[in-house]
Design an enzyme around this catalytic site. Structure first.
Site, PDB file in Angstrom:
ATOM      1  N   GLU A  10       0.836  -1.201   0.000  1.00  0.00           N
ATOM      2  CA  GLU A  10       0.000   0.000   0.000  1.00  0.00           C
ATOM      3  C   GLU A  10       0.869   1.249   0.000  1.00  0.00           C
ATOM      4  O   GLU A  10       0.569   2.235  -0.680  1.00  0.00           O
ATOM      5  CB  GLU A  10      -0.920  -0.008   1.225  1.00  0.00           C
ATOM      6  CG  GLU A  10      -1.885   1.165   1.300  1.00  0.00           C
ATOM      7  CD  GLU A  10      -1.353   2.373   2.060  1.00  0.00           C
ATOM      8  OE1 GLU A  10      -1.968   3.441   1.993  1.00  0.00           O
ATOM      9  OE2 GLU A  10      -0.299   2.245   2.718  1.00  0.00           O
ATOM     10  N   GLU A  11       1.963   1.213   0.759  1.00  0.00           N
ATOM     11  CA  GLU A  11       2.758   2.416   0.992  1.00  0.00           C
ATOM     12  C   GLU A  11       3.415   2.973  -0.264  1.00  0.00           C
ATOM     13  O   GLU A  11       3.611   4.177  -0.391  1.00  0.00           O
ATOM     14  CB  GLU A  11       3.843   2.127   2.042  1.00  0.00           C
ATOM     15  CG  GLU A  11       3.323   1.747   3.416  1.00  0.00           C
ATOM     16  CD  GLU A  11       2.671   2.912   4.153  1.00  0.00           C
ATOM     17  OE1 GLU A  11       2.462   3.983   3.541  1.00  0.00           O
ATOM     18  OE2 GLU A  11       2.346   2.745   5.329  1.00  0.00           O
TER      19      GLU A  11
ATOM     20  N   ASP B 258      -6.837   1.235   8.522  1.00  0.00           N
ATOM     21  CA  ASP B 258      -5.487   1.724   8.225  1.00  0.00           C
ATOM     22  C   ASP B 258      -5.299   3.120   8.804  1.00  0.00           C
ATOM     23  O   ASP B 258      -4.924   4.057   8.111  1.00  0.00           O
ATOM     24  CB  ASP B 258      -5.247   1.729   6.709  1.00  0.00           C
ATOM     25  CG  ASP B 258      -3.834   2.183   6.331  1.00  0.00           C
ATOM     26  OD1 ASP B 258      -2.949   2.157   7.213  1.00  0.00           O
ATOM     27  OD2 ASP B 258      -3.619   2.574   5.173  1.00  0.00           O
TER      28      ASP B 258
END
Length: 476
Positions: free
Chosen positions: A333-334, A361
């Protein structure tokens, strides 16, 4: 980063999956009394204690930081598969995903003049490295990313640009959006104007000498060639004060960052199969990767623990809910939503059968608000769930929910989403820093989160009808 999918392609996928009107919205009716009682019992039992903290501890202690493409990322996938099996999930698998691999290397920065001092900084994700001897140049301050486009190129050519805007603290994290633009686009913009490097004030709300990293934006698949780093907030103050002295400020920046060949990672998936409609999915998501500076406890170890524990508790019931609950630990995701994109592509035909999706998140703060992006006619179902969450101190919101970054690629398929918003007052003190560690996690906060998630997930999986098709989210 948004996955762009053409409208004709989306329509074709929806038509292929919906050969009849069966997948069109059936407005949720009143939750049966037995189901409502079970959801409330699950909620109340979670408040008495859960295993969520043990899951976060396991991930942070046994794997630690797990940036995309690293050896630790591969260990995290192995951990995720083993953990979901240990927790009793069915159909546990790792669906392969190709992810970028960026390495930080050694990094340092120092003010050379007028008053020499070393500073604490961290390269931004995707940054180019500097020559071994570093880059030395005069610093020019620009207050915001938006102001940068109005600066004459000759003002920054051959210099280091310093973006000094400060993020504002807010319970809902609303200060992040206006501030983070500086991280995403400054290197590309300043580089085109002839700047040799970029420094930004960390996108965070703390006053510690712990710089915040985070990804820059790639443009047309290419990362900016201009080295970029974030200063800790106290060091950004220091640099601003020296500039304010009116004397020329010179800075030396050394970054050992480099882009390495892409690697294989995976989305880790486990399920609690539905008893009547196993093909219909209630998706609970988090992301398994983290940045390299801390151990990824609050970003997003806590999210993975919350959704896994909530689903585990439902799976332990004598009778499963009508629909399948699917937990997805998304890859990368990052650094570009690789796992989210891969999931949306692989499951495109099945997305119309995703009844609702939600992602945890935002750390471990207590859930205080619930919102949805659902078909308007399905609002009664939302309100039913909101009533279940009200005893936890959770307010119902009329806002249109975002739902989480890993849900963005599902937007064109109009998958309904819920957002269980957490108190983010202190989240950005630790976000993307070396201080993102297990000691920041309050077990009782996790229990309250699990209580909210288990009630939401069970009710959504058991509810008559569905949440229709959500409006396509606006571009962002």
């Amino acid at each position: 980063m948004r996955l762009r999918v053409s409208a004709p392609l989306v329509s074709a996928v929806l038509l292929a999956a919906c050969s009849s009107f069966a997948c069109l919205a059936q407005s949720p009716g009143k939750l049966p009394e037995a189901a409502r009682n079970t959801a409330a019992a699950l909620r109340d039992d979670a408040l008495r204690g859960t295993h969520a903290y043990d899951i976060v501890r396991s991930l942070t202690v046994e794997v630690g930081p797990r940036p995309a493409g690293s050896e630790a990322d591969r260990r995290a996938v192995e951990w995720g598969v083993a953990k979901l099996k240990e927790l009793g999930f069915s159909n546990v698998r790792a669906e392969k995903v190709t992810v970028p691999h960026w390495s930080r290397g050694a990094e340092s920065g120092e003010i050379l003049a007028p008053y020499p001092q070393r500073v604490a900084l961290a390269a931004l994700g995707g940054s180019a490295g500097t020559p071994a001897e570093g880059i030395e140049a005069e610093v020019v301050e620009v207050p915001t990313y938006e102001a940068l486009e109005k600066v004459a190129p000759e003002t920054v050519k051959g210099k280091i640009v310093f973006i000094s805007n400060r993020m504002k603290r807010a319970k809902d994290g609303s200060g992040y959006g206006p501030a983070v633009a500086a991280r995403g686009g400054s290197a590309a913009r300043a580089g085109k104007m002839g700047a040799v490097a970029v420094l930004i004030r960390s996108i965070g709300t703390d006053n510690n000498r712990t710089p915040h990293t985070g990804s820059m934006r790639a443009e047309s698949g290419n990362w900016p060639s201009t080295p970029a780093a974030a200063l800790s907030n106290p060091d950004a103050d220091l640099l601003a004060a020296q500039i304010a002295s009116g004397k020329p400020v010179r800075f030396r920046l050394k970054l050992g960052a480099q882009h390495l060949p892409e690697q294989e990672s995976a989305n880790v998936i486990g399920e609690i199969p539905g008893r009547e409609k196993p093909e219909e999915i209630v998706l609970l998501g988090c992301h398994l990767d983290s940045w390299d500076l801390g151990t990824g406890a609050i970003d997003d170890g806590t999210g993975c623990a919350i959704v896994a524990e909530a689903a585990r508790r439902i799976g332990a019931l004598k009778q499963h809910p009508r629909r399948t609950i699917r937990v997805v630990l998304f890859a990368n995701e990052e650094f570009g939503l690789s796992g989210a994109r891969a999931y949306a592509e692989k499951h495109a035909v099945d997305l119309p059968k995703h009844i609702v999706a939600a992602e945890s998140d935002f750390g471990e703060g207590k859930v205080w608000q619930v919102a949805g992006r659902i078909a308007p006619e399905s609002r009664p179902g939302f309100e039913e769930i909101a009533r279940l969450l009200k005893p936890l101190g959770v307010e119902a919101s009329d806002e249109v929910a975002d739902g989480g970054a890993d849900l963005i690629p599902m937007g064109p398929a109009r998958v309904p989403v819920f957002a269980l918003s957490q108190d983010g007052t202190t989240y950005f003190d630790y976000h993307h820093t070396s201080n993102d560690t297990l000691d920041k996690v309050d077990p009782k906060n996790l229990d309250q989160n699990v209580a909210a998630w288990v009630a939401f997930a069970y009710a959504a999986a058991e509810m008559p009808g569905d949440f229709g098709r959500a409006p396509v989210p606006a571009e962002r």
